[in-house]
Scaffold this motif. Structure first.
Motif, short mmCIF file in Angstrom:
data_model
loop_
_atom_site.label_atom_id
_atom_site.label_comp_id
_atom_site.label_asym_id
_atom_site.label_seq_id
_atom_site.Cartn_x
_atom_site.Cartn_y
_atom_site.Cartn_z
N ARG A 112 39.08 -20.19 -96.74
CA ARG A 112 39.85 -21.42 -96.48
C ARG A 112 39.22 -22.60 -97.21
NH1 ARG A 112 40.72 -20.89 -90.00
NH2 ARG A 112 41.69 -22.96 -90.16
N CYS A 113 37.90 -22.67 -97.22
CA CYS A 113 37.23 -23.78 -97.92
C CYS A 113 37.43 -23.67 -99.43
CB CYS A 113 35.75 -23.79 -97.57
SG CYS A 113 35.40 -24.29 -95.87
N ARG A 114 37.40 -22.44 -99.96
CA ARG A 114 37.63 -22.28 -101.39
C ARG A 114 39.04 -22.70 -101.78
NH1 ARG A 114 34.05 -17.76 -101.08
NH2 ARG A 114 35.75 -16.31 -100.63
N ALA A 115 40.02 -22.43 -100.90
CA ALA A 115 41.38 -22.87 -101.18
C ALA A 115 41.46 -24.39 -101.23
CB ALA A 115 42.33 -22.32 -100.11
N LEU A 116 40.74 -25.08 -100.32
CA LEU A 116 40.71 -26.54 -100.34
C LEU A 116 39.98 -27.04 -101.59
CD1 LEU A 116 39.97 -27.19 -96.56
CD2 LEU A 116 42.13 -27.62 -97.74
N ASP A 117 38.87 -26.38 -101.95
CA ASP A 117 38.16 -26.75 -103.19
C ASP A 117 39.10 -26.67 -104.38
OD1 ASP A 117 35.67 -27.16 -101.96
OD2 ASP A 117 34.96 -25.12 -102.38
N THR A 118 39.84 -25.57 -104.48
CA THR A 118 40.75 -25.35 -105.61
C THR A 118 41.79 -26.46 -105.69
OG1 THR A 118 40.45 -22.95 -105.50
CG2 THR A 118 42.43 -23.76 -106.62
N LEU A 119 42.34 -26.80 -104.54
CA LEU A 119 43.36 -27.84 -104.50
C LEU A 119 42.80 -29.18 -104.95
CD1 LEU A 119 45.96 -28.35 -101.72
CD2 LEU A 119 44.58 -30.28 -102.43
N LEU A 120 41.64 -29.56 -104.44
CA LEU A 120 41.10 -30.88 -104.75
C LEU A 120 40.59 -30.97 -106.19
CD1 LEU A 120 39.20 -31.75 -101.44
CD2 LEU A 120 41.48 -32.46 -102.16
N ILE A 121 39.99 -29.89 -106.68
CA ILE A 121 39.50 -29.91 -108.06
C ILE A 121 40.67 -30.00 -109.04
CG2 ILE A 121 38.37 -28.49 -109.82
CD1 ILE A 121 36.48 -27.50 -107.56
N ALA A 122 41.78 -29.31 -108.72
CA ALA A 122 42.96 -29.37 -109.58
C ALA A 122 43.59 -30.76 -109.57
CB ALA A 122 43.98 -28.33 -109.12
N TRP A 123 43.30 -31.54 -108.53
CA TRP A 123 43.81 -32.91 -108.45
C TRP A 123 43.18 -33.80 -109.51
CZ3 TRP A 123 47.63 -35.33 -106.01
CH2 TRP A 123 47.54 -36.70 -105.75
N GLN A 124 42.04 -33.36 -110.09
CA GLN A 124 41.37 -34.06 -111.18
C GLN A 124 41.01 -35.49 -110.82
OE1 GLN A 124 44.06 -33.63 -114.49
NE2 GLN A 124 43.82 -31.42 -114.59
N PRO A 125 40.17 -35.67 -109.80
CA PRO A 125 39.77 -37.04 -109.42
C PRO A 125 39.07 -37.73 -110.58
CG PRO A 125 38.32 -35.40 -108.41
CD PRO A 125 39.47 -34.64 -109.00
N GLU A 126 39.35 -39.01 -110.69
CA GLU A 126 38.81 -39.79 -111.80
C GLU A 126 37.60 -40.60 -111.34
OE1 GLU A 126 42.13 -42.17 -112.93
OE2 GLU A 126 43.14 -40.52 -113.97
N PRO A 127 36.43 -40.44 -111.99
CA PRO A 127 35.26 -41.24 -111.64
C PRO A 127 35.59 -42.73 -111.71
CG PRO A 127 34.65 -39.48 -113.13
CD PRO A 127 36.15 -39.48 -113.08
N ASP A 128 35.08 -43.48 -110.73
CA ASP A 128 35.44 -44.90 -110.62
C ASP A 128 34.25 -45.63 -110.00
OD1 ASP A 128 36.39 -47.40 -109.93
OD2 ASP A 128 38.30 -46.67 -109.18
N PRO A 129 33.59 -46.50 -110.76
CA PRO A 129 32.43 -47.22 -110.20
C PRO A 129 32.78 -48.05 -108.97
CG PRO A 129 32.51 -47.45 -112.59
CD PRO A 129 33.80 -46.79 -112.19
N LEU A 130 34.00 -48.57 -108.90
CA LEU A 130 34.38 -49.36 -107.73
C LEU A 130 34.53 -48.47 -106.50
CD1 LEU A 130 36.91 -51.92 -109.25
CD2 LEU A 130 34.54 -52.32 -108.54
#
Length: 272
Positions: A150-168
């Protein structure tokens, strides 16, 4: 980097009853996600009678997947909740949730998190709400057999979301964490001076990245502390009110009752 998830029960009203009735646990996400994600939270239940759980929300966004009995999986993005959250469960089911760190959802959402405050937005299965980022998944967060899957499924989902690094975002996360962990933080102007941030800039930063202002965050964390202390032995509510920055005991009682739905004394009696 954190090696284990938080172990406190802050925000959960009557946590002992929750743990008696359900399987509740927390897990850390993949290491690359920990700068933004507080933890995953998993709940499974088999109930013979309806069960109501109440939660005093954290200043955090949650992404939640739920399956009841053999029904379809549903998902939603839950913005910061200003009011007491209530949910009644029955039968058999499971939830796989993501609690983001305050400020941590912005790199995924990519616009003002205040747009979600007080709202719960449904998710189409297999993707988050951002229209340009489809998410291909294997097992879904609630159909996978064990916690690791279940955690790996959540990891896959969030990583695919491609979060953008943001200093703010990093700054907002750091400042919100300082409020959470330092109970001496009681006033916005003092906190801003301590961190050398103009008050107006601090307010804009929190509205954009956390979804609520710094005053609200301070008050919510101090109130959660009052809820947690109420589950212990007898205490002086007047002294606690002073420690948490309230003008007097009556002010604490009003805030506590407005958010928790019962007075501090009544809540303390119920959990003992």
């Amino acid at each position: 980097m954190r090696q284990r998830p938080r172990g406190d029960s802050r925000g959960i009203l009557d946590p002992g009853r929750l743990l008696r009735e359900m399987r509740f646990r927390r897990h850390l996400p993949a290491e690359s996600l920990r700068q933004w994600v507080e933890h995953y939270w998993l709940i499974d239940w088999t109930l013979s009678a309806p069960f109501e759980q109440r939660v005093v929300p954290h200043p955090a966004v949650n992404v939640v997947f739920r399956r009841d009995d053999d029904g379809p999986e549903s998902g939603e993005v839950a913005g910061v909740g200003r009011d007491l959250f209530r949910i009644t469960l029955n039968g058999t089911g499971r939830v796989s949730g993501v609690q983001f760190r305050p400020g941590g959802f912005h790199p995924f959402w990519r616009r003002s998190v205040s747009e979600l405050t007080g709202r719960r937005e449904p998710l189409p299965f297999g993707r988050l709400t951002h229209p340009d980022v489809p998410v291909g998944m294997g097992a879904s967060p609630t159909s996978a057999a064990g916690d690791d899957e279940r955690c790996r499924a959540l990891d896959t989902l969030l990583i695919a979301w491609q979060p953008e690094p943001d200093p703010l975002a990093e700054e907002a996360i750091r400042l919100a964490e300082a409020i959470r962990t330092d109970r001496t933080v009681l006033r916005v102007d003092d906190f801003a001076a301590r961190h050398d941030v103009p008050v107006r800039r601090l307010q804009r930063l929190f509205i954009e990245y956390v979804g609520v202002g710094p005053k609200w965050v301070i008050r919510r964390y101090r109130l959660q502390e009052a809820v947690e202390q109420a589950t212990g032995g007898p205490l002086s509510w007047a002294d606690l009110a002073a420690d948490l920055g309230y003008s007097d005991q009556a002010h604490l009682v009003r805030d506590f009752t407005a958010v928790a739905g019962v007075s501090p004394a009544a809540y303390a009696r119920s959990v003992r």
